[in-house]
Enzyme design. Structure first.
Site, mmCIF file in Angstrom:
data_model
loop_
_atom_site.group_PDB
_atom_site.id
_atom_site.type_symbol
_atom_site.label_atom_id
_atom_site.label_comp_id
_atom_site.label_asym_id
_atom_site.label_seq_id
_atom_site.Cartn_x
_atom_site.Cartn_y
_atom_site.Cartn_z
ATOM 1 C CG ASN A 20 -2.183 -0.807 1.006
ATOM 2 O OD1 ASN A 20 -2.625 -1.003 -0.127
ATOM 3 N ND2 ASN A 20 -2.768 -1.285 2.089
ATOM 4 C CD GLU B 298 -2.972 -6.837 6.395
ATOM 5 O OE1 GLU B 298 -1.951 -6.660 7.072
ATOM 6 O OE2 GLU B 298 -3.908 -6.015 6.345
ATOM 7 C CG HIS C 182 -4.535 2.678 0.322
ATOM 8 N ND1 HIS C 182 -4.546 1.782 1.355
ATOM 9 C CD2 HIS C 182 -3.873 3.781 0.782
ATOM 10 C CE1 HIS C 182 -3.947 2.308 2.414
ATOM 11 N NE2 HIS C 182 -3.524 3.522 2.089
#
Length: 299
Positions: free
Chosen positions: A183, A218, A188
């Site tokens: 990220n 995640e 993102h």
């Protein structure tokens, strides 16, 4: 009733925004059809109800309500309310049918049919929207997997079954290694693409009876009913290898990710979901401690 009264009554029926007709219950001949009905279907002209009001009929309709309008003695039995899609114009009607004695003594069916096509369409659209909303409430918006709420709700049912019948059940927890770095480095949007790719590649590897969910960020989890530890470890290893093979292109950059897995199992359904999630989470933590991109188990 006088002729004047008859005329007034017929005028009322002709001004209703609904189909009204009278048909002989034995011959099905149309004895009366109000203006609304004549506008839709034409003049009765001695036709039978199934000839004028329906399409493709060679005889009385299979859905004719006549048998429902009389009692065991053949006498009028009250109002029957039902819905039907007309075969001529394909519109939906709510019908109120009743048997009664005509002026000459014969038994007739009187039907008042109100067009409910639009209201039915609205109800169907609302029902479909409700189903979609319920599905969305239980699905992770990004990946389409079960969200945490659905995962727990459905998981509790599987654990109840395993406990009740003394069956084996396993839990796998996994998350993506160094996902924050993906990220931070690529943004993102790319991170979301990675999560979607993981879900799409993992989903085909699980059974219909399994429950696969994204718990947040995640982190993912999988409940496998009727599955012992050795089988669950094999599943986890297949998932780990599959995720390691995923390749995401972002311009000139090629992004790969690995994942760490924790597995917990119970052979006789004696543990609950919370307990096994904690055990799988502990095993996942060990997998990260021991170098990531690996499978560890509790026990």
């Amino acid at each position: 009733m006088t002729k004047a009264h008859d005329g007034c009554f017929e005028a009322i029926l002709n001004n209703l925004d609904a189909l009204v007709y009278v048909a002989d219950m034995e011959s099905h001949e149309l004895l009366f059809l109000n203006r609304y009905g004549r506008h839709l279907y034409g003049e009765p002209a001695g036709k039978k109800c199934w000839q004028l009001l329906q399409a493709g009929q060679t005889g009385p309709c299979s859905f004719c309500s006549n048998p429902l309008l009389v009692d065991a003695h053949g006498e009028p039995a009250g109002v029957h309310v039902w819905e039907i899609q007309n075969t001529r114009n394909l519109r939906w009607y709510e019908c109120r049918d009743r048997a009664m004695r005509w002026e000459d003594g014969r038994l007739v069916r009187v039907e008042v049919a109100i067009d409910i096509t639009e209201s039915k369409r609205i109800k169907e659209e609302l029902a479909a929207a409700k189903l979609r909303a319920e599905a969305l409430a239980h699905a992770d918006e990004l990946t389409g997997l079960d969200n945490r709420r659905a995962f727990v709700s459905r998981g509790l049912q599987l654990f109840h079954h395993a406990s009740r019948h003394g069956r084996a059940i396993s839990v796998i927890m996994f998350d993506l290694d160094h996902f924050k770095l993906i990220n931070d480095t690529h943004g993102h949007y790319v991170g979301d693409r990675v999560l979607i790719a993981v879900a799409n590649n993992v989903r085909p590897l699980v059974r219909e009876s399994d429950i696969l969910g994204r718990l947040g960020g995640e982190e993912f989890a999988l409940i496998l009913p009727e599955t012992r530890l050795s089988e669950a470890l094999n599943v986890a290893e297949r998932l780990r290898a599959t995720i390691a093979d995923i390749l995401i292109e972002n311009g000139e950059a090629l992004i790969r990710c690995t994942s760490s897995f924790g597995v917990a199992a119970c052979d006789h359904g004696s543990k609950d979901l919370d307990e096994m999630l904690c055990e799988a989470d502990d095993a996942l933590y060990r997998a990260k401690e021991f170098g990531r991109n690996r499978v560890e188990y509790c026990g």
